[in-house]
Scaffold this motif. Structure first.
Motif, PDB file in Angstrom:
ATOM      1  N   HIS A  37     -15.356 -45.760  -9.184  1.00  0.00           N
ATOM      2  CA  HIS A  37     -16.517 -44.971  -9.594  1.00  0.00           C
ATOM      3  C   HIS A  37     -17.830 -45.738  -9.497  1.00  0.00           C
ATOM      4  O   HIS A  37     -18.864 -45.261  -9.949  1.00  0.00           O
ATOM      5  N   CYS A  38     -17.799 -46.919  -8.907  1.00  0.00           N
ATOM      6  CA  CYS A  38     -18.984 -47.754  -8.741  1.00  0.00           C
ATOM      7  C   CYS A  38     -19.835 -47.205  -7.607  1.00  0.00           C
ATOM      8  O   CYS A  38     -19.329 -46.961  -6.506  1.00  0.00           O
ATOM      9  N   THR A  41     -24.744 -43.143  -6.183  1.00  0.00           N
ATOM     10  CA  THR A  41     -24.541 -41.696  -6.245  1.00  0.00           C
ATOM     11  C   THR A  41     -23.163 -41.406  -6.815  1.00  0.00           C
ATOM     12  O   THR A  41     -22.285 -42.270  -6.855  1.00  0.00           O
ATOM     13  N   VAL A  42     -22.964 -40.179  -7.234  1.00  0.00           N
ATOM     14  CA  VAL A  42     -21.736 -39.746  -7.897  1.00  0.00           C
ATOM     15  C   VAL A  42     -20.502 -40.128  -7.073  1.00  0.00           C
ATOM     16  O   VAL A  42     -20.510 -40.023  -5.852  1.00  0.00           O
ATOM     17  N   GLN A  43     -19.460 -40.595  -7.764  1.00  0.00           N
ATOM     18  CA  GLN A  43     -18.226 -41.026  -7.112  1.00  0.00           C
ATOM     19  C   GLN A  43     -17.021 -40.184  -7.527  1.00  0.00           C
ATOM     20  O   GLN A  43     -15.962 -40.297  -6.938  1.00  0.00           O
ATOM     21  N   HIS A  44     -17.171 -39.367  -8.571  1.00  0.00           N
ATOM     22  CA  HIS A  44     -16.078 -38.512  -9.034  1.00  0.00           C
ATOM     23  C   HIS A  44     -15.805 -37.485  -7.943  1.00  0.00           C
ATOM     24  O   HIS A  44     -16.719 -36.791  -7.485  1.00  0.00           O
ATOM     25  N   ARG A  47     -17.195 -33.900  -7.995  1.00  0.00           N
ATOM     26  CA  ARG A  47     -18.657 -33.872  -7.953  1.00  0.00           C
ATOM     27  C   ARG A  47     -19.180 -34.252  -6.566  1.00  0.00           C
ATOM     28  O   ARG A  47     -20.198 -33.738  -6.124  1.00  0.00           O
ATOM     29  N   VAL A  48     -18.483 -35.158  -5.894  1.00  0.00           N
ATOM     30  CA  VAL A  48     -18.844 -35.511  -4.520  1.00  0.00           C
ATOM     31  C   VAL A  48     -18.704 -34.278  -3.635  1.00  0.00           C
ATOM     32  O   VAL A  48     -19.564 -34.003  -2.794  1.00  0.00           O
ATOM     33  N   ASN A  56     -25.375 -41.088  -9.939  1.00  0.00           N
ATOM     34  CA  ASN A  56     -24.150 -41.412 -10.659  1.00  0.00           C
ATOM     35  C   ASN A  56     -24.474 -41.733 -12.119  1.00  0.00           C
ATOM     36  O   ASN A  56     -24.850 -42.861 -12.446  1.00  0.00           O
ATOM     37  N   ARG A  58     -22.194 -41.522 -14.332  1.00  0.00           N
ATOM     38  CA  ARG A  58     -20.864 -41.834 -14.852  1.00  0.00           C
ATOM     39  C   ARG A  58     -20.371 -43.170 -14.291  1.00  0.00           C
ATOM     40  O   ARG A  58     -19.229 -43.320 -13.905  1.00  0.00           O
ATOM     41  N   GLN A  59     -21.240 -44.176 -14.274  1.00  0.00           N
ATOM     42  CA  GLN A  59     -20.892 -45.482 -13.722  1.00  0.00           C
ATOM     43  C   GLN A  59     -19.883 -46.225 -14.594  1.00  0.00           C
ATOM     44  O   GLN A  59     -19.055 -46.971 -14.084  1.00  0.00           O
TER      45      GLN A  59
END
Length: 179
Positions: A37-38, A41-44, A47-48, A56, A58-59
């Motif tokens: 999730h690093c 921008t969003v990594q989930h 959501r991607v 992001n 939610r880091q």
């Protein structure tokens, strides 16, 4: 009892649980080094799929170990890292923090952005668990108990046993909502 880090976790894959480590490195503006999730921008994954350009927020995922105590009383076996958090805490009411609260974790600082909104995957981990971490109150209000999300405001290292220092933002304080 003062607030402290119980355990730290990361996983390079998008699996559900994360592996406990001796320490983790938090990268400013990105998240936990080596974690799936690093990123800026969003990594989930869901959501991607919806919009990969979202920032992001939610880091870093933090869960209070006291939740595991309550889940054990309900018959579940949940240990640090099992629910996919990066940092397991004790002695701090994460869910009552306002948006923008800054937590010093080891030499890093994480700014809280909102509540984790757990999904159906939690029932795949242990059937029936979702209703114990997300529930509706009689007034229709949804209560989310599965921890908080944040961004790395200052990079550094965090390890089990490190104290947690909380700095609240200026008032008025905004309550956490799902991110």
């Amino acid at each position: 009892m003062s607030a402290l880090i119980v355990a730290v976790h990361r996983s390079a894959s998008h699996g559900f649980s994360k592996t406990t480590r001796g320490s983790v490195t938090l990268l400013e503006g990105l998240g936990v080094e080596g974690d799936a999730h690093c990123g800026v921008t969003v990594q989930h994954r869901s959501r991607v799929a919806a919009d990969p350009s979202q920032p992001n927020l939610r880091q870093v995922h933090l869960i209070h170990e006291e939740l595991f105590d309550a889940l054990r009383e309900s018959g579940y076996s949940v240990a640090p890292g099992d629910l996919g958090e990066n940092i397991t805490t004790r002695g701090i009411d994460l869910l009552s923090l306002p948006v923008g609260a800054r937590l010093t974790l080891g030499t890093a600082v994480v700014t809280i952005t909102g509540l984790r909104n757990p999904c159906q995957q939690i029932n795949e981990f242990q059937p029936g668990l979702l209703k114990h971490v997300v529930r509706s109150e009689g007034d229709g209000r949804v209560v989310r108990l599965a921890g908080v999300m944040g961004i790395v405001s200052r990079g550094g290292r965090a390890a089990a046993g490190d104290p947690i220092d909380v700095q609240l933002p200026p008032e008025p304080h905004l309550p956490l909502t799902r991110v």
